[in-house]
Design a protein around this motif. Structure first.
Motif, PDB file in Angstrom:
ATOM      1  N   SER A 138       0.837  -1.205   0.000  1.00  0.00           N
ATOM      2  CA  SER A 138       0.000   0.000   0.000  1.00  0.00           C
ATOM      3  C   SER A 138       0.868   1.249   0.000  1.00  0.00           C
ATOM      4  O   SER A 138       2.011   1.236   0.466  1.00  0.00           O
ATOM      5  CB  SER A 138      -0.926   0.019   1.221  1.00  0.00           C
ATOM      6  N   GLU A 178       0.184   5.366   0.994  1.00  0.00           N
ATOM      7  CA  GLU A 178      -0.715   6.387   1.529  1.00  0.00           C
ATOM      8  C   GLU A 178      -0.069   7.756   1.369  1.00  0.00           C
ATOM      9  O   GLU A 178       1.138   7.906   1.568  1.00  0.00           O
ATOM     10  CB  GLU A 178      -1.001   6.145   3.009  1.00  0.00           C
ATOM     11  N   ALA A 179      -0.877   8.744   1.017  1.00  0.00           N
ATOM     12  CA  ALA A 179      -0.391  10.118   0.868  1.00  0.00           C
ATOM     13  C   ALA A 179      -1.345  11.038   1.624  1.00  0.00           C
ATOM     14  O   ALA A 179      -2.541  11.089   1.321  1.00  0.00           O
ATOM     15  CB  ALA A 179      -0.336  10.505  -0.608  1.00  0.00           C
ATOM     16  N   PHE A 180      -0.826  11.770   2.610  1.00  0.00           N
ATOM     17  CA  PHE A 180      -1.712  12.559   3.471  1.00  0.00           C
ATOM     18  C   PHE A 180      -0.976  13.748   4.089  1.00  0.00           C
ATOM     19  O   PHE A 180       0.244  13.744   4.231  1.00  0.00           O
ATOM     20  CB  PHE A 180      -2.300  11.687   4.579  1.00  0.00           C
ATOM     21  N   VAL A 224       4.213  10.682   2.776  1.00  0.00           N
ATOM     22  CA  VAL A 224       3.921   9.467   2.011  1.00  0.00           C
ATOM     23  C   VAL A 224       4.419   8.273   2.814  1.00  0.00           C
ATOM     24  O   VAL A 224       5.559   8.266   3.279  1.00  0.00           O
ATOM     25  CB  VAL A 224       4.587   9.504   0.626  1.00  0.00           C
ATOM     26  N   LEU A 262       0.822  15.447  -3.275  1.00  0.00           N
ATOM     27  CA  LEU A 262       0.078  14.309  -2.727  1.00  0.00           C
ATOM     28  C   LEU A 262      -0.977  13.818  -3.713  1.00  0.00           C
ATOM     29  O   LEU A 262      -1.242  12.610  -3.801  1.00  0.00           O
ATOM     30  CB  LEU A 262      -0.578  14.701  -1.399  1.00  0.00           C
ATOM     31  N   GLY A 263      -1.561  14.733  -4.488  1.00  0.00           N
ATOM     32  CA  GLY A 263      -2.528  14.331  -5.504  1.00  0.00           C
ATOM     33  C   GLY A 263      -1.905  13.455  -6.568  1.00  0.00           C
ATOM     34  O   GLY A 263      -2.515  12.483  -7.035  1.00  0.00           O
ATOM     35  N   ARG A 270      -1.369   9.990  -5.001  1.00  0.00           N
ATOM     36  CA  ARG A 270      -2.629   9.233  -4.940  1.00  0.00           C
ATOM     37  C   ARG A 270      -3.025   8.700  -6.308  1.00  0.00           C
ATOM     38  O   ARG A 270      -3.632   7.634  -6.415  1.00  0.00           O
ATOM     39  CB  ARG A 270      -3.732  10.131  -4.370  1.00  0.00           C
ATOM     40  N   ASP A 271      -2.651   9.436  -7.353  1.00  0.00           N
ATOM     41  CA  ASP A 271      -3.004   9.002  -8.697  1.00  0.00           C
ATOM     42  C   ASP A 271      -2.249   7.745  -9.100  1.00  0.00           C
ATOM     43  O   ASP A 271      -2.815   6.854  -9.757  1.00  0.00           O
ATOM     44  CB  ASP A 271      -2.715  10.128  -9.694  1.00  0.00           C
ATOM     45  N   GLU A 284      -0.367  19.503  -1.194  1.00  0.00           N
ATOM     46  CA  GLU A 284      -1.494  18.781  -1.794  1.00  0.00           C
ATOM     47  C   GLU A 284      -1.290  18.534  -3.282  1.00  0.00           C
ATOM     48  O   GLU A 284      -1.765  17.541  -3.825  1.00  0.00           O
ATOM     49  CB  GLU A 284      -2.806  19.545  -1.575  1.00  0.00           C
ATOM     50  N   ALA A 288      -0.640   5.611  -6.859  1.00  0.00           N
ATOM     51  CA  ALA A 288      -0.450   4.682  -5.746  1.00  0.00           C
ATOM     52  C   ALA A 288      -0.915   3.263  -6.074  1.00  0.00           C
ATOM     53  O   ALA A 288      -0.186   2.284  -5.851  1.00  0.00           O
ATOM     54  CB  ALA A 288      -1.165   5.200  -4.502  1.00  0.00           C
ATOM     55  N   SER A 289      -2.116   3.114  -6.597  1.00  0.00           N
ATOM     56  CA  SER A 289      -2.647   1.769  -6.843  1.00  0.00           C
ATOM     57  C   SER A 289      -1.853   1.023  -7.901  1.00  0.00           C
ATOM     58  O   SER A 289      -1.754  -0.212  -7.867  1.00  0.00           O
ATOM     59  CB  SER A 289      -4.123   1.851  -7.241  1.00  0.00           C
TER      60      SER A 289
END
Length: 370
Positions: free
Chosen positions: A9, A11-13, A30, A54-55, A58-59, A51, A61-62
């Motif tokens: 996994s 995570e970005a926050f 991250v 981080l965006g 998130r794009d 942000e 990450a998967s």
């Protein structure tokens, strides 16, 4: 087949360290976890809370789930070219920096070695720092002296950099006042103490040369970003016309852009580990600087994850000519870190634990997610 370093996994926050903290004071974190539970942490530039970067994380990450975390350099180049039409400077390189630092953290933990050992070993275990003191454009001469004196006495740094942080839309706003502040700071610390002056891009070429000449007389070591960073020709002109070392590249995001500013005549460059590709990117910068005979003095303002990553890279540089940057000290983050880097006698110790060498309380990070 999954291995110990297969990514499970990403995570970005954002993390808010204090109640009602504005975006610019938050950290962009991250966190990468492998299928065997190895956790790596990285961070991106916190401009606007990070942000934008981080965006991007998130794009993608998967798409990295199931990939080997040890392939960090391959992932870096694949993602850079996937998002190349976004710039790629700024948001993309910040996102890749955060990912890269986290993957190096995992790599170090997997091999049970500090990152600097995996980079080829360290020339040093302690690194001197300079106190980076900002906000002086809005201060009087006396207020500037008081701000410098407080940091100088409390931290006993190896050097001091006075930052202006002024309005970049106004050039040459108060050249005589700026020179007066530079003189007052020199008088405070004495003739031999190492000083630097960061203009934060506020001068024209003529104004920069005028201030630079004064700094030469005052014995300042370097003159940082005297003109707008995007005007590479002008930055090079100032660098070539002054005897004082002119530095730039805090706002440079690729090795190609770094070479452009070196070719313009700048002989001290300051890329930032969380703005341009993380540890992998900064090591590429180190190779470029070594090949061109240029000083590498990375810009670095974040006190924990980025700071530790930067120390690992600096430990590996043979010709480390200047101290590391230490800006705006704060204990507000200490609750999430069992062993945050702390200054002592003008130096930081290079972390010796596996990976980044930081012990991070993820539960505390999660409590502060925003």
């Amino acid at each position: 087949m999954a291995t110990a370093t297969t990514i499970k996994s990403i995570e970005a926050f954002q993390v808010s360290w204090e109640p009602n903290e504005p975006p610019g004071r938050r950290s962009a974190i991250v966190r990468v976890t492998t299928t065997d539970g190895i956790v790596g942490h990285g961070e991106a530039s916190p401009m606007m809370g990070g942000e934008h970067s981080l965006g991007v994380v998130r794009d993608f990450a998967s798409s990295l789930v199931g990939v080997d975390a040890l392939d960090h350099a391959v992932l870096y180049d694949k993602l850079l070219h996937k998002y190349v039409k976004l710039g790629p400077e700024g948001a993309v390189t910040g996102a890749l920096a955060a990912l890269d630092i986290a993957l190096w953290d995992i790599k170090g933990k997997y091999f049970d070695q500090p990152i600097f050992k995996l980079l080829g070993g360290g020339w040093r275990t302690e690194i001197p720092f300079y106190a980076s003191i900002g906000g002086n454009a809005g201060r009087t001469v006396d207020e500037t002296v008081k701000a410098v004196e407080a940091r100088w006495k409390s931290e006993t740094p190896a050097a001091i950099k006075v930052r202006w942080d002024g309005d970049r839309t106004r050039q040459d706003y108060d050249v005589p006042g700026d020179i007066a502040k530079a003189k007052a700071v020199r008088k405070l610390v004495g003739d031999d103490f190492p000083l630097a002056f960061d203009a934060n891009n506020q001068y024209s070429v003529g104004g920069a040369i005028r201030v630079g000449r004064a700094l030469e007389e005052l014995g300042y070591l370097w003159f940082e970003e005297p003109v707008q960073h995007y005007n590479v020709r002008a930055m090079g002109e100032v660098a070539q016309r002054l005897d004082i070392t002119v530095s730039a590249a805090e706002q440079t995001y690729t090795t190609q852009a770094l070479i452009d500013i070196i070719n313009a005549g700048v002989r001290m460059v300051q890329p930032d580990i969380i703005k341009m590709g993380g540890i992998t990117g900064l090591m590429q910068c180190a190779a470029v600087c070594y090949a061109h005979g240029v000083e590498l003095v990375p810009h670095q303002t974040q006190p924990t994850i980025a700071h530790a990553a930067n120390l690992h890279v600096l430990a590996t540089i043979m010709h480390l000519t200047k101290p590391a940057e230490f800006a705006d000290p704060s204990t507000r983050m200490h609750g999430a870190f069992a062993n945050p880097p702390k200054p002592s006698n003008g130096k930081f110790e290079v972390p010796s634990g596996p990976g980044l060498g930081l012990v991070i309380h993820d539960a505390e990070l999660d409590k502060r997610r925003s």
